[in-house]
Design a protein around this motif. Structure first.
Motif, short mmCIF file in Angstrom:
data_model
loop_
_atom_site.label_atom_id
_atom_site.label_comp_id
_atom_site.label_asym_id
_atom_site.label_seq_id
_atom_site.Cartn_x
_atom_site.Cartn_y
_atom_site.Cartn_z
N SER A 51 7.21 -6.57 5.52
CA SER A 51 6.09 -7.38 6.01
C SER A 51 5.10 -6.47 6.73
O SER A 51 5.07 -5.26 6.51
N ALA A 52 4.31 -7.07 7.61
CA ALA A 52 3.31 -6.31 8.38
C ALA A 52 3.78 -6.15 9.81
O ALA A 52 4.18 -7.14 10.44
N SER A 53 3.73 -4.93 10.34
CA SER A 53 4.24 -4.70 11.69
C SER A 53 3.46 -5.49 12.74
O SER A 53 4.01 -5.86 13.77
N ARG A 54 2.20 -5.75 12.50
CA ARG A 54 1.42 -6.51 13.50
C ARG A 54 1.48 -8.01 13.28
O ARG A 54 0.86 -8.78 14.01
N GLY A 55 2.25 -8.45 12.26
CA GLY A 55 2.35 -9.86 11.95
C GLY A 55 1.38 -10.25 10.85
O GLY A 55 0.27 -9.73 10.78
N ILE A 56 1.80 -11.18 9.98
CA ILE A 56 0.91 -11.60 8.90
C ILE A 56 -0.31 -12.32 9.47
O ILE A 56 -0.27 -12.88 10.57
N THR A 57 -1.39 -12.28 8.71
CA THR A 57 -2.68 -12.78 9.21
C THR A 57 -2.61 -14.21 9.71
O THR A 57 -3.08 -14.52 10.81
N GLN A 58 -2.02 -15.10 8.91
CA GLN A 58 -2.02 -16.51 9.29
C GLN A 58 -1.23 -16.80 10.56
O GLN A 58 -1.52 -17.74 11.28
N MET A 59 -0.22 -15.98 10.85
CA MET A 59 0.51 -16.18 12.09
C MET A 59 -0.35 -15.80 13.29
O MET A 59 -0.33 -16.48 14.32
N ARG A 60 -1.11 -14.72 13.15
CA ARG A 60 -2.01 -14.34 14.25
C ARG A 60 -3.14 -15.35 14.40
O ARG A 60 -3.59 -15.64 15.52
N VAL A 61 -3.59 -15.91 13.29
CA VAL A 61 -4.60 -16.97 13.35
C VAL A 61 -4.03 -18.20 14.05
O VAL A 61 -4.68 -18.82 14.89
N ALA A 62 -2.77 -18.53 13.72
CA ALA A 62 -2.13 -19.70 14.35
C ALA A 62 -1.98 -19.49 15.85
O ALA A 62 -2.14 -20.44 16.63
N PHE A 105 11.23 -10.48 9.73
CA PHE A 105 11.48 -11.09 8.43
C PHE A 105 10.38 -12.12 8.15
O PHE A 105 10.12 -13.01 8.96
N GLN A 106 9.71 -12.00 6.99
CA GLN A 106 8.52 -12.80 6.73
C GLN A 106 8.77 -14.32 6.76
O GLN A 106 7.91 -15.07 7.25
N PRO A 107 9.91 -14.83 6.27
CA PRO A 107 10.14 -16.27 6.41
C PRO A 107 10.11 -16.76 7.86
O PRO A 107 9.69 -17.89 8.13
N ILE A 108 10.53 -15.93 8.79
CA ILE A 108 10.45 -16.31 10.21
C ILE A 108 8.99 -16.44 10.63
O ILE A 108 8.62 -17.35 11.38
N GLN A 109 8.15 -15.52 10.16
CA GLN A 109 6.73 -15.60 10.49
C GLN A 109 6.09 -16.86 9.91
O GLN A 109 5.31 -17.55 10.58
N ILE A 110 6.45 -17.18 8.67
CA ILE A 110 5.91 -18.37 8.02
C ILE A 110 6.36 -19.64 8.77
O ILE A 110 5.56 -20.56 9.00
N ALA A 111 7.62 -19.66 9.17
CA ALA A 111 8.12 -20.80 9.93
C ALA A 111 7.43 -20.91 11.29
O ALA A 111 7.20 -22.01 11.80
N SER A 112 7.09 -19.77 11.89
CA SER A 112 6.40 -19.77 13.18
C SER A 112 5.01 -20.38 13.07
O SER A 112 4.52 -21.05 14.00
N ILE A 113 4.35 -20.17 11.94
CA ILE A 113 3.04 -20.79 11.69
C ILE A 113 3.19 -22.31 11.72
O ILE A 113 2.40 -23.03 12.33
#
Length: 391
Positions: free
Chosen positions: A65-76, A272-280
């Motif tokens: 994934s991205a070390s700084r977090g995927i874009t949509q999670m930072r937007v959220a 883990f990217q699914p965790i980021q998606i769930a966080s959104i």
């Protein structure tokens, strides 16, 4: 064998002593009620768990994934700040995801603290606040914290009597372990002081949502000019009961966020990217789950405070956090918090955290974590009452 400089600077882990005694007692078949570690027992919201499972079944989410977090999670996260505090956060330059606040704080210290730099932190304190600086090679000056102190006055005193002048201030309100709370005007004074004295501020807002008695915890970033001097960490651990998921964020000053983003790009590939998606989904989905958790903790607080009072241990109810910071009863105070915890574990079958584990100023207190249901808390109080009666 070689000696390791950073490891030598870390003291023995006091909490391990109580944990070992607890483990030994349980091994011997004793029923120990653990109110020590602040490890939430409530489940994460079901819609967040469902999204995690759905995302985990998509093979593309198993890649780096991205070390700084995927874009949509930072937007959220930015949407959350706007919705909650009316604070504008640029998700590209003013926000970075971290693998929990603890990781973020540690790596930020490595990024910005140089050997010999002095940092001001509350004392007692959540251990990573001072020790992230120690691990990075810096020095720490404690600010006495608790109901007997004016934190701002103590901070000014510490700053003026420290040389070289401190570079960094790490604060945490609502505060762990003392549960002290502040209003927005306090943060404004901090920002103004930081500007006058070229001080970088890091605020840990771990307990933003666990507030009681109609108290609302402000964000440091609400203060005018806050983004000029510092950043704020927020975590999903307590608000959404996602402690083991390890999702945190750092938001605020572009330079500080940029430093953390850069060092993380060398050190990790993000969570883990699914965790980021769930966080959104947690940020954007129904929020009534947060109020349900808050009410649960408030009810547990009330049960514990009432029970302790009936047992002859009068403790001030906290306005926030998932903890109760209790001054040790007078007759036991001289033995210190570690010996008292050991004594109480044996006599009441209840484990709590010794205040000395949080540093200077904590040794007359113990910390209860509200991580058992009310039935178990009432059972704990009965054990404590019998222990106090027999001691």
């Amino acid at each position: 064998m070689h000696e390791f400089h950073r490891i030598k600077r870390l003291p023995p882990y006091v909490f391990a002593i109580v944990n070992n005694l607890k483990h030994e007692a349980r091994t011997n078949g004793e029923d120990i009620i653990d109110l020590g570690m602040g490890n939430p027992d409530l489940p994460a919201p079901q819609h967040v768990i469902d999204k995690l499972c759905e995302a985990a079944n998509n093979p593309k989410n198993h890649r780096y994934s991205a070390s700084r977090g995927i874009t949509q999670m930072r937007v959220a996260l930015s949407e959350w700040y706007k919705r909650r505090f009316d604070v504008d956060i640029d998700p590209e330059t003013e926000a970075v995801a971290t693998i929990g606040s603890k990781e973020g704080l540690s790596h930020l210290a490595l990024a910005i603290v140089e050997p010999g730099d002095v940092t001001l932190t509350p004392t007692p304190a959540y251990p990573i606040h001072p020790y992230s600086v120690i691990i990075a090679g810096g020095e720490v000056r404690g600010i006495p914290t608790g109901e007997d102190y004016d934190f701002f006055e103590e901070m000014e005193k510490a700053f003026k009597t420290t040389w070289p002048r401190p570079k960094l201030l790490i604060i945490n309100f609502p505060h762990n372990p003392t549960t002290e709370c502040v209003e927005l005007d306090f943060f404004q004074k901090i920002v103004d002081f930081a500007k006058e004295n070229d001080l970088i501020v890091i605020h840990d807002l771990a307990y933003a949502d666990l507030t009681f008695d109609n108290y609302t915890a402000p964000s440091f970033l609400q203060a005018k000019g806050a983004k000029d001097v510092g950043v704020e960490f927020f975590s999903m651990s307590k608000s959404y009961s996602m402690a083991g998921w390890r999702v945190g964020f750092c938001a605020g000053n572009k330079e500080v966020v940029g430093a953390l983003t850069k060092i993380k790009s060398y050190l990790d590939y993000g969570m883990f990217q699914p965790i980021q998606i769930a966080s959104i989904v947690a940020f954007r989905g129904p929020q009534d789950c947060i109020d349900d958790m808050r009410k649960t903790y408030e009810s547990r607080r009330n049960t514990l405070i009432k029970g302790l009072k009936n047992a002859g241990w009068d403790v001030k109810p906290p306005k926030a956090t998932m903890f109760v910071w209790a001054k040790i009863p007078e007759q036991f105070r001289k033995m210190g918090s570690l010996e008292f915890c050991k004594h109480m574990l044996k006599g009441s079958k209840v484990a709590v955290s010794p205040g000395i584990g949080f540093g200077e100023g904590g040794d007359e207190h113990v910390r209860f974590a509200l991580v058992e249901n009310e039935h178990r808390i009432r059972q704990a109080v009965r054990g404590i009452r019998q222990f106090l009666k027999n001691s």
